[in-house]
Design a protein around this motif. Structure first.
Motif, PDB file in Angstrom:
ATOM      1  N   LEU B 186      -3.582   4.560  -1.644  1.00  0.00           N
ATOM      2  CA  LEU B 186      -2.580   3.520  -1.882  1.00  0.00           C
ATOM      3  C   LEU B 186      -2.261   2.781  -0.578  1.00  0.00           C
ATOM      4  N   SER B 188      -0.548   0.236   0.114  1.00  0.00           N
ATOM      5  CA  SER B 188       0.709  -0.453   0.347  1.00  0.00           C
ATOM      6  C   SER B 188       1.842   0.476   0.748  1.00  0.00           C
TER       7      SER B 188
ATOM      8  N   PRO C 124      -5.274  -4.896  -4.474  1.00  0.00           N
ATOM      9  CA  PRO C 124      -5.235  -3.436  -4.624  1.00  0.00           C
ATOM     10  C   PRO C 124      -5.006  -3.018  -6.068  1.00  0.00           C
ATOM     11  N   MET C 156       1.182  -0.627 -10.264  1.00  0.00           N
ATOM     12  CA  MET C 156       2.506  -0.849  -9.696  1.00  0.00           C
ATOM     13  C   MET C 156       2.684  -0.025  -8.429  1.00  0.00           C
ATOM     14  N   MET C 157       2.040   1.148  -8.411  1.00  0.00           N
ATOM     15  CA  MET C 157       2.074   1.971  -7.198  1.00  0.00           C
ATOM     16  C   MET C 157       1.301   1.279  -6.086  1.00  0.00           C
ATOM     17  N   ALA C 158       0.261   0.544  -6.449  1.00  0.00           N
ATOM     18  CA  ALA C 158      -0.658   0.009  -5.450  1.00  0.00           C
ATOM     19  C   ALA C 158      -0.217  -1.337  -4.895  1.00  0.00           C
ATOM     20  N   CYS C 159       0.560  -2.100  -5.659  1.00  0.00           N
ATOM     21  CA  CYS C 159       0.889  -3.462  -5.218  1.00  0.00           C
ATOM     22  C   CYS C 159       1.867  -3.444  -4.054  1.00  0.00           C
ATOM     23  N   PRO C 160       1.531  -4.103  -2.945  1.00  0.00           N
ATOM     24  CA  PRO C 160       2.424  -4.112  -1.791  1.00  0.00           C
ATOM     25  C   PRO C 160       3.626  -5.034  -1.976  1.00  0.00           C
ATOM     26  N   TYR C 161       3.590  -5.881  -2.993  1.00  0.00           N
ATOM     27  CA  TYR C 161       4.622  -6.914  -3.142  1.00  0.00           C
ATOM     28  C   TYR C 161       5.609  -6.609  -4.267  1.00  0.00           C
ATOM     29  N   LYS C 162       5.460  -5.484  -4.932  1.00  0.00           N
ATOM     30  CA  LYS C 162       6.282  -5.137  -6.088  1.00  0.00           C
ATOM     31  C   LYS C 162       6.286  -6.294  -7.090  1.00  0.00           C
ATOM     32  N   ARG C 236       2.627  -9.679   4.498  1.00  0.00           N
ATOM     33  CA  ARG C 236       1.788  -8.518   4.812  1.00  0.00           C
ATOM     34  C   ARG C 236       0.337  -8.949   5.093  1.00  0.00           C
TER      35      ARG C 236
END
Lengths: 173, 402, 250
Positions: B186, B188, C124, C156-162, C236
């Motif tokens: 992961l 992020s 991601p 949702m776990m992977a997205c850096p931007y929520k 980011r």
């Protein structure tokens, strides 16, 4: 191995199987409320026998084409099925949803016991707020009858043409 | 294979068996109820939300899955590394592995937004996704463990015993690597994205699986009136200690790395110092009760050969394991995402804020249902097939141990 | 510059209107540029698949946003109807876009910006999705194929931007052009239904002076020209995701 336990286990499995077998009964023509569908059969995008047996395949094909490739032809579009076959409200004016027995898709799907999950996400009735004239008439340019072939996307409206020909305020700089 | 004097027998008919099944069945029913409730009403009835997207069901599921691969270890030590004293326990070890994995997977699957689309997960694969690989790894593990059991039970298949054991052992290492990598990949989240997650999960699996195995072994023998000697149990006792120490070492490396890299200091200080419930769970439950206490119970001279001390040690190791997964999963998500390093962010959607999570009763029921399913499978398994040696007394299990 | 903003938009209509009749009504300078651009990327008809020739993106100039992007968020909400979740708690409600206020801890410099799916080139969420439901269309739009979404929330776990939301409750009367439903994950899809029709995304339309939308692959497109002139930062950027949504003034 042939203990009391395995006997009890076997008996319960057999009982469950018998129960399930008793429940399945093929629906007859009389079970299916096909009146609305028959009314519109002449106008459908495919001949009646084709649409009856193949609509699921067409919708499935169209869904992948639209999602993945962005192909948005109207002939096999679920939205257009809904626009033609489903009215926005019941007779008493209340909203008509997939859960109601009058809903076009439900008339058949409930009788054959085939659960579909299209309408967990897709609107199950025409979006009247978006388009007052959602209902197509036979032979209209909005129709997608198979004998007409696939109609092209609608021509730009006067308002849209205006947006292009008269630069917006922000564009003047 | 196992020495000649080992005789495997199904457990006996008895009232206790049905009472146990009834109790576990009640928990199973609660789990099923929970599934239908959330399936019908949607996940808004759970404590999970758009910030804490994985909650208590995932803690249970990952615990069971990780413990499953660890439970197979007892068998592997006998088969792959040729330790004779472990070999009679190989069948139970593989049965427990299958049961725990199924119990864990059922929780994971029933918590999906669309559990009804499980077939899609089996037919649409994105091979860049470690999750997709895990689906293959889980299924393969079930098959290999079943083959492993077959080679132990069928004399005709004896020739495949060693290769099957080696294959299952190798597969389980890859499987736990995959499970750890679910978090390791992961990008992020600063608390997760690290290769150490894979080996950490492997060592965790050693602890969880062995602790569960010790408890299951003890209670099946006690409740069926069979003999279980200290020789066997002491082997498992010190093995558990080694594994717990291994987890502590990995955790030390992980947190030190986090504290060293300034990008990660935020989330590390949150977990280790400022995280409230997560900090308490980490220090009190995971480290103190889940690691230090079991080690003390195992190595205290006065408690040598003390069965209760071992059972308590195993129990606390399991408790610590749950706490550890809770801190990793929920704690890691509770800390907000970093959109702009070095800046304070706020919004009407919880940006920059510590995310709250209170598990609902439905999530607890679903998780416990998974545990119950695993135990039901073991209970029925040892009843209908010859998984358990009639005796594991010192004389039988270890006549000339090496 | 903002003249160029509607290049994409216009090009489609110029083609749709067809030939000389349309050209006569358009300002001469504008037409010249259109003629050059139109030759490079033909307008797509709806029975043709999208290709990677185009990559849609936008530049948001937050110095021109007086409300920090709240109007853009409202337009999105109205377009897709994602505020319709009465049963969900606040932390469970869908948010396709939101306004984020940022204040530098050292300098105290502060600004607000709208944050939504950034339409990464290397997303991601697409990498982690087990079934391939989280997908990037050939023209760079990242979206969820809800037909094969099993609701695992790994994206949702992977997205850096929520940027992603999970639908926590049953829905009815969704927008006909924006299906969304319980048990699946959803996010900004750059108003894919509008783009396919040759219209601008709802948020872009709501902030015409601050946002430029267009084809990032076409060096002559308005958005490419503006990005070349003004820069355009990514949130980011360190993650090297090469986002399709860029900002000026952050």
């Amino acid at each position: 191995m042939t203990s009391k336990f395995s006997q009890v286990f076997l008996a319960s499995v057999l009982a469950l199987a018998a129960l399930l077998a008793g429940c399945s009964k093929a629906p007859t023509e009389a079970d299916l409320n096909l009146a609305t569908a028959k009314q519109k059969a002449e106008e459908c995008v495919e001949p009646e026998n084709v649409i009856r047996t193949k609509h699921m395949d067409m919708l499935m094909h169209q869904r992948d084409a639209t999602m993945i490739e962005g192909i948005r032809t109207k002939q096999h579009s679920l939205k257009e099925c809904i626009n033609c076959h489903v009215s926005a409200t019941k007779q008493d004016g209340s909203p008509l949803h997939y859960g109601d027995k009058e809903h076009f898709c439900t008339t058949c799907h409930a009788a054959v016991g085939q659960k579909i999950d299209c309408f967990q996400c897709h609107a199950d009735r025409p979006d009247v707020a978006q388009n007052q004239n959602y209902q197509h008439a036979v032979g209209s340019t909005e129709g997608h009858h198979f004998t007409q072939g696939v109609t092209e996307a609608a021509a730009p409206t006067t308002a849209e043409v205006q947006m292009v020909t008269q630069p917006q305020q922000g564009a003047a700089q | 294979m196992a020495s000649q004097s080992i005789i495997f027998r199904e457990t006996k008919q008895g009232k206790g068996f049905y009472i146990l099944l009834a109790v576990l069945g009640a928990f199973l029913a609660l789990g099923a109820l929970s599934f239908f409730h959330a399936e019908h009403h949607g996940h808004h009835v759970t404590g999970m939300n758009n910030q804490i997207v994985w909650g208590l069901p995932h803690v249970f599921a990952i615990f069971l899955i990780v413990a499953a691969s660890g439970a197979l270890n007892v068998g592997s030590i006998g088969t792959v590394f040729g330790k004779k004293i472990y070999q009679p326990m190989g069948r139970l070890s593989a049965l427990l592995a299958i049961s725990l994995l199924v119990g864990g997977l059922i929780v994971l699957v029933l918590d999906l937004g669309h559990a009804d689309r499980l077939i899609i997960a089996m037919t649409h694969y994105n091979f860049k996704s470690i999750f997709a690989w895990n689906i293959i790894l889980y299924n393969g593990f079930l098959v290999l463990s079943a083959i492993y059991i077959w080679t132990m039970m069928d004399r005709k298949a004896k020739g495949f015993y060693k290769p099957a054991g080696v294959a299952a052992f190798t597969w389980r290492l890859i499987l736990t690597t995959g499970t750890g990598s679910i978090f390791g990949f992961l990008v992020s989240r600063d608390f997760y994205n690290s290769a150490v997650m894979a080996p950490l999960f492997i060592v965790m699996s050693f602890v969880f699986g062995l602790a569960v195995f010790i408890l299951v072994l003890h209670f099946t023998y006690k409740w069926t009136g069979r003999e279980l000697g200290d020789k066997v149990m002491n082997r498992l006792r010190y093995l558990l200690a080694v594994f717990i120490a291994g987890v502590l070492l990995m955790e030390l490396a992980r947190h030190l790395t986090g504290l060293y890299i300034s990008q990660r200091i935020g989330v590390e200080t949150f977990i280790l110092r400022d995280g409230g419930i997560y900090t308490q769970l980490f220090w009190v439950v995971q480290i103190l009760l889940g690691s230090i206490l079991p080690l003390s119970l195992i190595f205290c001279r006065k408690l040598k050969d003390n069965r209760l001390a071992l059972l308590l040690a195993a129990g606390f190791a399991i408790l610590g394991g749950f706490a550890q997964l809770y801190v990793i999963l929920i704690g890691g998500q509770a800390y907000p995402l970093t959109l702009f390093p070095g800046a304070e962010v706020s919004s009407d959607y919880f940006d920059g804020a510590i995310n709250g999570y209170t598990p609902s009763v439905w999530e607890i029921m679903l998780g416990v249902g998974g545990v119950a399913l695993a135990l039901v499978m073991v209970t029925i398994g040892v009843k209908v097939l010859r998984f358990l040696p009639e005796s594991l007394s010192d004389a039988v299990a270890d006549p000339h141990s090496k | 510059m903002s003249q160029n903003r509607v290049d994409e938009y216009r090009r489609k209509f110029v083609t749709a209107l067809g030939g000389v009749a349309a050209a006569a009504t358009v300002a001469p300078g504008f037409f010249l540029r259109e003629a050059q651009a139109a030759g490079e990327v033909p307008t797509r008809s709806l029975d043709q698949a999208v290709t990677s020739e185009k990559r849609w993106g936008m530049l948001i100039d937050i110095t021109k946003l007086t409300d920090g992007g709240a109007g853009m968020v409202e337009a999105c909400k109205k377009e897709h109807g994602w505020d319709n979740n009465p049963l969900s708690r606040d932390d469970q409600k869908a948010h396709w876009a939101r306004v984020v206020n940022v204040k530098d801890k050292l300098t105290g410099h502060s600004f607000s910006l709208p944050v939504m799916c950034q339409h990464c080139e290397n997303p991601p969420c697409v990498d982690v999705c087990p079934t391939g439901a989280s997908m990037k269309r050939a023209d760079g739009i990242v979206q969820v194929n809800k037909h094969i979404c099993i609701g695992c929330r790994y994206c949702m776990m992977a997205c850096p931007y929520k940027a992603r939301s999970f639908v926590h409750e049953p829905l009815t009367d969704q927008r006909s052009y924006s299906p969304r439903g319980m048990g699946t994950v959803e996010s900004c899809n750059m108003c894919i239904h509008r783009i396919d029709e040759g219209r601008l995304p709802a948020c872009v339309e709501a902030a015409p002076d601050a946002v430029i939308f267009g084809d990032l692959n076409d060096p002559n497109s308005a958005v490419s020209q503006a990005l070349k002139a003004m820069g355009g930062k990514q949130i980011r950027a360190d993650l090297n995701l090469n986002t399709g949504v860029r900002y000026h003034g952050i």
